[in-house]
Scaffold this active site. Structure first.
Site, PDB file in Angstrom:
ATOM      1  N   CYS A   2     -46.677-106.879  37.928  1.00  0.00           N
ATOM      2  CA  CYS A   2     -47.422-105.882  38.398  1.00  0.00           C
ATOM      3  C   CYS A   2     -47.852-105.017  37.126  1.00  0.00           C
ATOM      4  CB  CYS A   2     -46.552-104.682  39.059  1.00  0.00           C
ATOM      5  SG  CYS A   2     -45.680-105.548  40.622  1.00  0.00           S
ATOM      6  N   ARG A  27     -51.276-109.407  35.205  1.00  0.00           N
ATOM      7  CA  ARG A  27     -49.763-109.223  35.731  1.00  0.00           C
ATOM      8  C   ARG A  27     -49.620-109.396  37.041  1.00  0.00           C
ATOM      9  NH1 ARG A  27     -47.523-106.663  31.359  1.00  0.00           N
ATOM     10  NH2 ARG A  27     -46.036-105.942  32.743  1.00  0.00           N
ATOM     11  N   TRP A  74     -47.821-107.670  41.947  1.00  0.00           N
ATOM     12  CA  TRP A  74     -47.313-109.177  42.179  1.00  0.00           C
ATOM     13  C   TRP A  74     -46.057-108.903  42.929  1.00  0.00           C
ATOM     14  CZ3 TRP A  74     -42.606-111.712  41.523  1.00  0.00           C
ATOM     15  CH2 TRP A  74     -42.852-113.103  41.437  1.00  0.00           C
ATOM     16  N   ASN A 100     -43.302-100.525  38.777  1.00  0.00           N
ATOM     17  CA  ASN A 100     -43.401-102.228  38.292  1.00  0.00           C
ATOM     18  C   ASN A 100     -41.878-102.272  38.104  1.00  0.00           C
ATOM     19  OD1 ASN A 100     -43.505-104.666  37.184  1.00  0.00           O
ATOM     20  ND2 ASN A 100     -43.926-103.704  35.151  1.00  0.00           N
ATOM     21  N   GLY A 101     -41.194-103.151  38.953  1.00  0.00           N
ATOM     22  CA  GLY A 101     -39.773-103.561  38.827  1.00  0.00           C
ATOM     23  C   GLY A 101     -39.324-103.610  40.090  1.00  0.00           C
ATOM     24  N   GLU A 485     -44.943-129.799  29.114  1.00  0.00           N
ATOM     25  CA  GLU A 485     -46.029-128.811  28.974  1.00  0.00           C
ATOM     26  C   GLU A 485     -47.277-129.128  29.666  1.00  0.00           C
ATOM     27  OE1 GLU A 485     -45.964-125.960  28.573  1.00  0.00           O
ATOM     28  OE2 GLU A 485     -48.033-125.086  27.899  1.00  0.00           O
ATOM     29  N   LYS A 489     -48.723-127.325  32.901  1.00  0.00           N
ATOM     30  CA  LYS A 489     -50.244-126.741  32.926  1.00  0.00           C
ATOM     31  C   LYS A 489     -51.042-127.093  34.130  1.00  0.00           C
ATOM     32  CE  LYS A 489     -49.941-124.027  30.677  1.00  0.00           C
ATOM     33  NZ  LYS A 489     -49.031-123.794  29.932  1.00  0.00           N
ATOM     34  N   GLU A 492     -49.574-125.498  37.444  1.00  0.00           N
ATOM     35  CA  GLU A 492     -49.854-124.207  37.658  1.00  0.00           C
ATOM     36  C   GLU A 492     -51.012-123.665  38.020  1.00  0.00           C
ATOM     37  OE1 GLU A 492     -48.344-121.390  34.524  1.00  0.00           O
ATOM     38  OE2 GLU A 492     -49.051-122.959  32.976  1.00  0.00           O
ATOM     39  N   HIS A 508     -35.800-145.445  35.035  1.00  0.00           N
ATOM     40  CA  HIS A 508     -34.563-144.943  35.483  1.00  0.00           C
ATOM     41  C   HIS A 508     -34.794-144.177  36.803  1.00  0.00           C
ATOM     42  CE1 HIS A 508     -32.414-146.407  32.199  1.00  0.00           C
ATOM     43  NE2 HIS A 508     -33.105-145.631  31.396  1.00  0.00           N
ATOM     44  N   LYS A 607     -48.695-113.173  34.627  1.00  0.00           N
ATOM     45  CA  LYS A 607     -48.378-113.384  33.339  1.00  0.00           C
ATOM     46  C   LYS A 607     -46.985-113.063  32.728  1.00  0.00           C
ATOM     47  CE  LYS A 607     -50.169-114.818  29.257  1.00  0.00           C
ATOM     48  NZ  LYS A 607     -50.148-116.136  29.057  1.00  0.00           N
TER      49      LYS A 607
HETATM   50  C1  F6R Z   1     -46.889-121.261  31.925  1.00  0.00           C
HETATM   51  C2  F6R Z   1     -46.493-119.832  31.307  1.00  0.00           C
HETATM   52  C3  F6R Z   1     -44.958-119.513  31.883  1.00  0.00           C
HETATM   53  C4  F6R Z   1     -44.455-118.440  30.558  1.00  0.00           C
HETATM   54  C5  F6R Z   1     -42.923-118.110  31.033  1.00  0.00           C
HETATM   55  C6  F6R Z   1     -42.373-117.313  29.937  1.00  0.00           C
HETATM   56  O1  F6R Z   1     -48.108-121.397  31.393  1.00  0.00           O
HETATM   57  O2  F6R Z   1     -47.091-118.998  30.905  1.00  0.00           O
HETATM   58  O3  F6R Z   1     -44.196-120.573  32.028  1.00  0.00           O
HETATM   59  O4  F6R Z   1     -44.478-119.467  29.521  1.00  0.00           O
HETATM   60  O5  F6R Z   1     -43.078-117.358  32.009  1.00  0.00           O
HETATM   61  O6  F6R Z   1     -43.048-116.232  29.642  1.00  0.00           O
HETATM   62  P1  F6R Z   1     -42.888-115.410  28.219  1.00  0.00           P
HETATM   63  O7  F6R Z   1     -43.328-116.455  27.032  1.00  0.00           O
HETATM   64  O8  F6R Z   1     -43.827-114.360  28.151  1.00  0.00           O
HETATM   65  O9  F6R Z   1     -41.428-115.079  28.053  1.00  0.00           O
END
Ligand code: F6R
Length: 612
Positions: A2, A27, A74, A100-101, A485, A489, A492, A508, A607
Site C-alpha cells: 500500500c 507498493r 495491496w 497502510n498496515g 533466483e 524471477k 513472479e 533425488h 514491492k
Molecule cells: C523478488 C522480490 C521479493 C523481495 C522480498 C524481500 O523479486 O523482490 O522476493 O526480495 O519481498 O524484500 P526486501 O528485500 O525489500 O526485504
C-alpha cells in the site's frame, strides 16, 4: 505494501496526489483512491484497479482543494473492489482515512462498534479504525488530535495513516507504527508519502516519522507528538535522490531499466569503498562492531525472497573466505521458532526496501536477545536501516520494478566486500587471493555489461519458450542460489511454474519431471563443480530435457550437448553469481513481456511487503 500520499498547502492537491500515487503504485495496485476537502466537504473518488483507472473515474472533475490524501492498495482485509478501496469514511462521514498496515484487533473493535449502532460498508480493518476514532472523539468530546492519539494506544497492529476531517478542514494528521511514513517540508506546504519518491520533485527536506509518532500539520506549521502526548523533536534530513532515478528513462519497463543499470549500480556500490590498485577496502558501516564480526563464531543472515537468495550466496562467500559458519534464515521462519540467539551473536538482515515486516520482526527478536544486528539495505532512511546497530547501504538507487534485480547484485557486492574485509583482518585469506579478488570485483561492472550485450540472444531464446508450462533451474555451489533466483524471477513475473534446485539434487526427485517439454536452465560456468554439472546436463539430455546452458565464454564442450547456450565472461567463481544471474533476469523479463504480463506490477505482489 500500500502506498499513501497526502498534501497540505496552497496548490491544488488533486494532481499532486495522483502524481504521488503513480510513483507509489509499485507498493500495491489492487485499487486506488483520493479524498479532498472541497468547500469543507469530504469528496472521495476511489476505484478498483490501477491509478489510471482512478484517473479515468475522476475524468475532468478537477478539484481545487489544497488539502487531500491518496492511497494505492495491496489488499489484506477484503477483496480488491471499489468498496474496499481507500480512503474510508467514518460512520458519520466527517473523517476520512488512508491506511497502510493491519489492525489486528479490528474484529473486536468492529463487534463493539456494531453494538453501539455503527454500520460498515466495507470489509476492511481501516473503516473500523476510522469509525473507532470517530467514536472516541464523539463519546469523549475530544479534539481530532486527541481522539487519534487515544485510538492509537488502543489498536494492535501496524499502521501508517493520514486523516482529514470536515470539522477541521485545514488540518492534516498522520501517524505511523511499523509502516513507513515520510513528511516532505516545502515552503508553507507539506507532502506526506510512504517513501520519498513522490516528494523529491517538490522538496528534499524530509522527516522520517518514528514509530508511535503523530504529526499535526496546519497553517504552514507542524508539530510532532507521541502517543503519550509528549512533544517530539524530529530530525529534518536532506535527501539526495535525483528525479531521473525514479523515472523509466526511455526503457519500456522499470525492470529492464534496472537490469541494464547494473554495471553502474554495482560500481556505485563499490565507489569510495574499494580501490584494488591500493588494496583499499573501506566499509564505514562495519567500523564499530568490526571486532565482533572478526570474532564471530557464527553469522546468521535473515531475509526474504530475493534478498534471502543474496544471503545464500553470502553464506558460500563468508564460509569460504572468513571460515565463519553461516546460517541463512527466512525471516518469517526465524522469528516464529524460538531461535537460539546468544548475547553478542551476529545477525545480518538483508533487505532492498528496508521495510519488510518479517525481517523487521526478526531484527527486533534478535536485538531483544542481545544480538548485534547489521543491516544491508538499499532504501536510505528505511526502518531497517534505523533499527540495526550498524550496516551498509547498497547505493544501488531506487528499485521500482517489483521483481528485484539490481538490489540482488548490489547486496552480493556489499556482502562480498564485507567478507573480504573480515577475511583480510582475520588472516583467513592470503594477501595474494585478497588482492586478486579485489581486482576481479572491481572488474565486475564491465563483465556485467558484457553479459547484458547478449540481450538479443536471450530474447530469441525467450521467444522459443514463452509458452512453456514449467521450467527447472539447476546450479551448483555459488550458482545454486542463482538457480533459485532465476526460477523466482520467472515465476513472479511470467506466472510460469519454475523450480530452482542444486543440480546434483535433481536425481533425488525432480528428474522424474524431465521430458521433451521441460526446459532446464543450467548455470554451468567454469568453476570447481564444472565437470559435475556437465554430467548433470547429460542426465537431463538422456531424458530428452531441453537444456539452456549459461556457460563461460569460450566453452566448447557444453555447446555440443546443450540445446541453447548463453555466454557470460569468466570471473572468479565466488563472483560468478553477479554475472550469471544477468541472462536469467533477461530471460524472465522477455518471457513475461511476450506473454503480455505486467512486468513491473505482477499480479498479487507488491514491492514492499509490510505485512507479516
Ligand atoms: C523478488 C522480490 C521479493 C523481495 C522480498 C524481500 O523479486 O523482490 O522476493 O526480495 O519481498 O524484500 P526486501 O528485500 O525489500 O526485504
Amino acid at each position: 505494501m500500500c502506498g499513501i500520499v497526502g498534501y497540505l498547502g496552497s496548490q491544488p492537491a488533486h494532481p499532486i496526489l495522483i502524481g504521488g500515487l503513480k510513483r507509489l503504485e509499485y507498493r500495491g495496485y489492487d485499487s486506488a483512491g483520493i479524498a479532498v476537502l472541497e468547500d469543507g466537504q469530504l469528496c472521495i473518488e476511489k476505484k478498483k484497479g490501477k491509478v489510471a483507472d482512478l484517473e479515468a473515474l475522476i475524468g475532468d472533475n478537477q478539484y481545487s482543494s489544497t488539502i487531500g490524501i491518496g492511497h494505492t492498495r495491496w489488499a489484506t482485509h477484503g477483496e480488491p473492489n471499489d468498496l474496499n478501496a481507500h480512503p474510508h469514511l467514518s460512520n458519520n462521514g466527517s473523517l476520512a482515512i488512508i491506511h497502510n498496515g493491519i489492525i489486528e484487533n479490528y474484529g473486536a473493535l468492529k463487534e463493539d462498534l456494531n453494538q453501539k449502532g455503527y454500520a460498515f460498508k466495507s470489509d476492511t480493518d481501516t473503516e473500523v479504525f476510522i469509525s473507532f476514532i470517530e467514536y472516541i472523539k464523539e463519546s469523549e468530546g475530544l479534539s481530532l488530535e486527541d481522539a487519534v492519539r487515544i485510538a492509537l494506544t488502543k489498536v494492535v497492529g501496524a499502521y501508517a495513516i493520514a486523516i482529514l476531517s470536515s470539522d477541521e478542514p485545514d488540518k492534516l494528521i498522520v501517524a505511523r507504527k511499523g509502516s513507513p511514513l515520510v513528511i516532505g517540508l516545502g515552503k508553507d506546504e507539506f507532502f506526506v508519502a510512504s517513501d520519498a519518491s513522490p516528494i523529491i520533485e517538490y522538496t528534499n527536506e524530509v522527516i522520517y516519522l518514528e514509530d508511535e509518532e503523530i504529526a499535526i500539520m496546519q497553517n504552514g506549521e507542524y508539530r510532532v507528538i507521541n502517543t503519550s502526548d509528549d512533544s517530539q523533536n524530529p530530525q529534518i534530513q536532506t535527501i539526495d535522490i535525483e528525479l531521473e532515478a525514479i523515472e523509466k528513462g526511455g526503457y519500456e519497463h522499470f525492470m529492464l531499466k534496472e537490469i541494464f543499470e547494473q554495471p553502474k549500480s554495482i560500481a556505485d556500490c563499490m565507489r569510495g569503498r574499494l580501490k584494488a590498485s591500493t588494496g583499499q577496502l573501506v566499509l564505514g558501516g562495519i567500523r564499530e562492531y568490526k571486532q565482533a564480526l572478526i570474532n564471530a563464531e557464527k553469522i546468521t543472515f535473515v531475509a526474504c525472497g530475493t534478498s534471502w537468495h543474496a544471503g545464500l550466496v553470502a553464506e558460500y562467500i563468508f564460509e569460504d573466505l572468513c571460515r565463519i559458519p553461516v546460517e541463512v534464515e527466512y525471516a518469517s521462519e526465524f522469528r516464529y521458532r524460538n531461535p537460539i540467539i546468544k548475547e553478542g551473536d551476529i545477525i545480518v538482515a538483508i533487505s532492498q526496501s528496508g521495510e519488510t515486516a518479517d525481517t523487521l520482526a526478526a531484527i527486533e527478536l534478535a536485538k531483544d536477545r542481545g544480538a548485534i544486528v547489521f543491516g544491508i539495505v538499499n532504501t536510505v532512511g528505511s526502518s531497517i536501516s534505523r533499527v540495526t546497530h550498524e550496516g551498509a547501504y547498497l547505493h544501488a538507487g531506487p528499485e521500482i520494478g517489483v521483481a528485484s534485480t539490481k538490489a540482488f547484485t548490489a547486496q552480493i557486492t556489499v556482502l562480498t566486500m564485507i567478507a573480504l574485509r573480515i577475511a583480510h583482518l582475520k588472516g583467513t585469506i592470503t594477501e595474494r587471493r585478497y588482492n586478486e579478488l579485489l581486482v576481479e570485483l572491481e572488474g565486475v561492472p564491465d563483465k556485467v555489461q558484457q553479459a547484458l550485450d547478449f540481450n538479443d540472444k536471450v530474447e530469441t531464446i525467450a521467444d522459443l519458450f514463452q509458452d512453456a508450462k514449467n521450467f527447472l533451474y539447476l546450479g551448483r555451489g555459488y550458482n545454486f542460489p542463482v538457480a533459485l533466483e532465476g526460477a523466482l524471477k520467472l515465476k513472479e513475473i511470467s506466472y510460469i511454474h519454475a523450480e530452482g534446485y542444486p543440480a546434483a539434487e535433481m536425481k533425488h526427485g525432480p528428474i522424474a519431471l524431465i521430458d521433451e517439454n521441460m526446459p532446464v536452465v543450467v548455470i554451468a560456468t567454469r568453476d570447481s563443480s564444472y565437470d559435475k554439472v556437465v554430467s548433470n546436463i547429460q542426465e537431463v539430455k538422456a531424458r530428452k530435457g531441453v537444456v539452456i546452458a549459461i556457460v563461460t565464454e569460450g566453452d566448447v564442450l557444453i555447446p555440443k550437448m546443450a540445446d541453447f547456450t548463453i555466454e557470460v565472461p569468466s570471473t572468479h567463481e565466488a563472483l560468478m553469481p553477479l554475472i550469471s544471474v544477468i541472462p536469467l533476469q533477461l530471460l524472465s523479463y522477455h518471457i513475461a513481456v511476450m506473454r503480455g504480463a505486467n512486468v513491473d506490477q505482477p499480479r498479487n505482489l507488491a514491492k514492499s511487503v509490510t505485512v507479516e
